[in-house]
Design a protein around this motif. Structure first.
Motif, PDB file in Angstrom:
ATOM      1  N   ILE A 191      -9.759 -62.754  12.254  1.00 61.47           N
ATOM      2  CA  ILE A 191      -9.109 -62.007  12.985  1.00 61.47           C
ATOM      3  C   ILE A 191      -7.696 -62.043  11.950  1.00 61.47           C
ATOM      4  CG2 ILE A 191      -8.355 -61.617  14.764  1.00 61.47           C
ATOM      5  CD1 ILE A 191     -11.417 -62.659  15.822  1.00 61.47           C
ATOM      6  N   LEU A 192      -6.791 -62.577  11.494  1.00 61.43           N
ATOM      7  CA  LEU A 192      -6.187 -62.580  11.289  1.00 61.43           C
ATOM      8  C   LEU A 192      -5.740 -63.015   9.723  1.00 61.43           C
ATOM      9  CD1 LEU A 192      -4.521 -65.396  14.457  1.00 61.43           C
ATOM     10  CD2 LEU A 192      -3.895 -63.118  14.010  1.00 61.43           C
ATOM     11  N   GLY A 193      -6.309 -62.339   9.113  1.00 63.74           N
ATOM     12  CA  GLY A 193      -6.432 -62.102   8.395  1.00 63.74           C
ATOM     13  C   GLY A 193      -7.346 -62.650   6.950  1.00 63.74           C
ATOM     14  N   ALA A 194      -7.691 -63.782   6.807  1.00 62.38           N
ATOM     15  CA  ALA A 194      -8.209 -64.475   5.628  1.00 62.38           C
ATOM     16  C   ALA A 194      -9.317 -64.575   5.370  1.00 62.38           C
ATOM     17  CB  ALA A 194      -9.534 -65.856   6.845  1.00 62.38           C
ATOM     18  N   GLU A 195      -9.709 -62.404   5.627  1.00 64.56           N
ATOM     19  CA  GLU A 195     -10.816 -61.778   4.253  1.00 64.56           C
ATOM     20  C   GLU A 195      -9.351 -61.571   3.338  1.00 64.56           C
ATOM     21  OE1 GLU A 195     -13.576 -58.928   4.738  1.00 64.56           O
ATOM     22  OE2 GLU A 195     -14.391 -60.438   6.139  1.00 64.56           O
ATOM     23  N   LYS A 196      -8.687 -61.010   3.923  1.00 59.94           N
ATOM     24  CA  LYS A 196      -7.743 -60.051   2.978  1.00 59.94           C
ATOM     25  C   LYS A 196      -6.716 -61.322   2.330  1.00 59.94           C
ATOM     26  CE  LYS A 196      -4.365 -57.082   3.874  1.00 59.94           C
ATOM     27  NZ  LYS A 196      -3.260 -56.793   4.523  1.00 59.94           N
ATOM     28  N   LEU A 197      -6.947 -62.726   2.284  1.00 61.68           N
ATOM     29  CA  LEU A 197      -5.664 -63.569   1.553  1.00 61.68           C
ATOM     30  C   LEU A 197      -6.859 -64.360   0.462  1.00 61.68           C
ATOM     31  CD1 LEU A 197      -4.714 -66.233   4.257  1.00 61.68           C
ATOM     32  CD2 LEU A 197      -3.934 -64.098   2.645  1.00 61.68           C
ATOM     33  N   ILE A 198      -8.220 -64.471   1.007  1.00 61.06           N
ATOM     34  CA  ILE A 198      -9.143 -64.318  -0.450  1.00 61.06           C
ATOM     35  C   ILE A 198      -9.444 -62.955  -1.848  1.00 61.06           C
ATOM     36  CG2 ILE A 198     -12.438 -64.545  -0.858  1.00 61.06           C
ATOM     37  CD1 ILE A 198     -12.222 -65.458   1.536  1.00 61.06           C
ATOM     38  N   ASP A 199      -9.020 -61.916  -0.507  1.00 58.57           N
ATOM     39  CA  ASP A 199      -9.539 -60.589  -2.155  1.00 58.57           C
ATOM     40  C   ASP A 199      -7.572 -61.314  -2.936  1.00 58.57           C
ATOM     41  OD1 ASP A 199     -10.691 -59.801  -0.849  1.00 58.57           O
ATOM     42  OD2 ASP A 199      -9.981 -58.506   0.124  1.00 58.57           O
ATOM     43  N   PHE A 200      -6.111 -62.234  -1.977  1.00 60.31           N
ATOM     44  CA  PHE A 200      -5.187 -62.061  -2.100  1.00 60.31           C
ATOM     45  C   PHE A 200      -5.690 -63.155  -3.158  1.00 60.31           C
ATOM     46  CE2 PHE A 200      -1.757 -64.489  -2.576  1.00 60.31           C
ATOM     47  CZ  PHE A 200      -0.404 -63.619  -3.010  1.00 60.31           C
ATOM     48  N   PHE A 201      -6.148 -64.041  -3.333  1.00 61.89           N
ATOM     49  CA  PHE A 201      -6.543 -65.471  -3.817  1.00 61.89           C
ATOM     50  C   PHE A 201      -7.337 -64.882  -5.692  1.00 61.89           C
ATOM     51  CE2 PHE A 201      -5.709 -68.252  -1.006  1.00 61.89           C
ATOM     52  CZ  PHE A 201      -5.175 -69.066  -1.194  1.00 61.89           C
ATOM     53  N   ARG A 202      -8.353 -63.703  -5.209  1.00 61.02           N
ATOM     54  CA  ARG A 202      -9.048 -62.820  -6.426  1.00 61.02           C
ATOM     55  C   ARG A 202      -7.837 -62.335  -7.624  1.00 61.02           C
ATOM     56  NH1 ARG A 202     -13.341 -61.608  -2.813  1.00 61.02           N
ATOM     57  NH2 ARG A 202     -15.307 -63.029  -2.899  1.00 61.02           N
ATOM     58  N   ALA A 208      -3.046 -69.909  12.525  1.00 53.69           N
ATOM     59  CA  ALA A 208      -4.003 -69.533  11.878  1.00 53.69           C
ATOM     60  C   ALA A 208      -3.610 -67.955  11.277  1.00 53.69           C
ATOM     61  CB  ALA A 208      -5.389 -68.804  12.926  1.00 53.69           C
ATOM     62  N   PRO A 209      -3.964 -68.058   9.491  1.00 51.12           N
ATOM     63  CA  PRO A 209      -4.673 -68.609   8.943  1.00 51.12           C
ATOM     64  C   PRO A 209      -4.239 -69.777   8.627  1.00 51.12           C
ATOM     65  CG  PRO A 209      -4.471 -66.638   8.119  1.00 51.12           C
ATOM     66  CD  PRO A 209      -2.736 -66.432   9.399  1.00 51.12           C
ATOM     67  N   ALA A 210      -5.300 -70.453   8.269  1.00 53.21           N
ATOM     68  CA  ALA A 210      -5.115 -72.036   7.787  1.00 53.21           C
ATOM     69  C   ALA A 210      -5.550 -72.753   6.798  1.00 53.21           C
ATOM     70  CB  ALA A 210      -4.861 -73.116   8.752  1.00 53.21           C
ATOM     71  N   MET A 211      -5.043 -73.352   5.383  1.00 52.34           N
ATOM     72  CA  MET A 211      -5.819 -74.241   4.500  1.00 52.34           C
ATOM     73  C   MET A 211      -5.144 -75.567   4.551  1.00 52.34           C
ATOM     74  SD  MET A 211      -3.623 -72.086   0.743  1.00 52.34           S
ATOM     75  CE  MET A 211      -2.281 -72.456   1.303  1.00 52.34           C
ATOM     76  N   THR A 229     -12.289 -69.840   7.393  1.00 55.57           N
ATOM     77  CA  THR A 229     -12.219 -68.055   7.267  1.00 55.57           C
ATOM     78  C   THR A 229     -12.880 -68.771   8.918  1.00 55.57           C
ATOM     79  OG1 THR A 229     -14.811 -68.910   6.251  1.00 55.57           O
ATOM     80  CG2 THR A 229     -12.292 -68.080   5.222  1.00 55.57           C
ATOM     81  N   ASN A 230     -12.428 -69.112   9.640  1.00 57.90           N
ATOM     82  CA  ASN A 230     -13.822 -69.251  11.308  1.00 57.90           C
ATOM     83  C   ASN A 230     -13.433 -67.986  12.270  1.00 57.90           C
ATOM     84  OD1 ASN A 230     -15.792 -70.096  13.726  1.00 57.90           O
ATOM     85  ND2 ASN A 230     -15.363 -72.206  12.739  1.00 57.90           N
ATOM     86  N   VAL A 231     -13.591 -67.677  12.778  1.00 58.55           N
ATOM     87  CA  VAL A 231     -13.131 -66.800  13.347  1.00 58.55           C
ATOM     88  C   VAL A 231     -11.310 -66.253  13.816  1.00 58.55           C
ATOM     89  CG1 VAL A 231     -12.844 -65.587  16.648  1.00 58.55           C
ATOM     90  CG2 VAL A 231     -14.856 -67.157  14.947  1.00 58.55           C
ATOM     91  N   SER A 232     -10.605 -67.645  14.294  1.00 60.56           N
ATOM     92  CA  SER A 232      -9.518 -66.850  14.500  1.00 60.56           C
ATOM     93  C   SER A 232      -8.380 -66.587  13.169  1.00 60.56           C
ATOM     94  CB  SER A 232      -8.718 -68.493  14.816  1.00 60.56           C
ATOM     95  OG  SER A 232      -9.002 -68.372  16.750  1.00 60.56           O
ATOM     96  N   CYS A 233      -8.796 -67.386  12.292  1.00 58.33           N
ATOM     97  CA  CYS A 233      -8.605 -67.141  11.179  1.00 58.33           C
ATOM     98  C   CYS A 233      -9.206 -65.793   9.961  1.00 58.33           C
ATOM     99  CB  CYS A 233      -8.607 -68.107   9.422  1.00 58.33           C
ATOM    100  SG  CYS A 233      -7.788 -69.986  10.540  1.00 58.33           S
TER     101      CYS A 233
END
Ligand code: FES
Length: 150
Positions: free
Chosen positions: A83-94, A124-127, A77-81
């Motif tokens: 900016i490219l949607g990591a926050e939305k991916l967290i919602d998706f995981f939820r 990014a984003p990456a996991m 969830t660092n800057v590049s990730c």
């Protein structure tokens, strides 16, 4: 079996302390997390003080101190990730898997943690899922990836 593997690791190093990190890794791989019993096993196998084992294990973020799901997802969830949607991916995981940062899915399949840069800023984003690296993530790609982790 774990003790034998740790003993074998100990033999590769001139100093037992040098074997501590790989031994903790083996214990975590075997038990899923570093319980008191797991750390005591390492302490006995390497003949090192429990306080040293516990202190070392608590220093590194790669070691887990609570039970986790069968598969550990580490989402950057660092800057590049971000900016490219990591926050939305967290919602998706939820919503899709019922797991948020620091949590475990109810079926015990996944644990999710957020982490700082994993060196894939350009894609990014990456996991990481366990030790497997995945980048250019989208919700669809995550669904496809996680199908492989039952
Ligand atoms: S910011 Fe996510 S991989 Fe670098």
């Amino acid at each position: 079996m774990v003790i034998k593997e740790i003993t074998d690791i100990r033999e590769k190093y001139p100093d037992r302390k040098s074997a501590l990190l790989p031994a903790l890794y083996v214990a975590q791989r075997e038990f899923g997390w570093l319980s008191h019993e797991a750390m005591m096993s390492v302490s006995h196998a390497l003949n090192l003080p429990e306080a040293m084992v516990r202190g070392t294990a608590s220093f590194y973020s790669m070691f887990r101190h609570t039970p986790v799901g069968r598969h550990l997802i580490q989402l950057c969830t660092n800057v590049s990730c971000m900016i490219l949607g990591a926050e939305k991916l967290i919602d998706f995981f939820r919503t899709k898997y019922g797991v948020g940062p620091g949590g475990k899915s109810q079926d015990g399949r996944f644990s999710l943690v957020v982490m700082e840069c994993i060196g894939a800023c350009g894609t990014a984003p990456a996991m990481l899922v366990n030790t497997d690296f995945h980048d250019n993530l989208t919700e669809k790609k995550i669904e496809e990836i996680l199908e492989k982790y039952k």
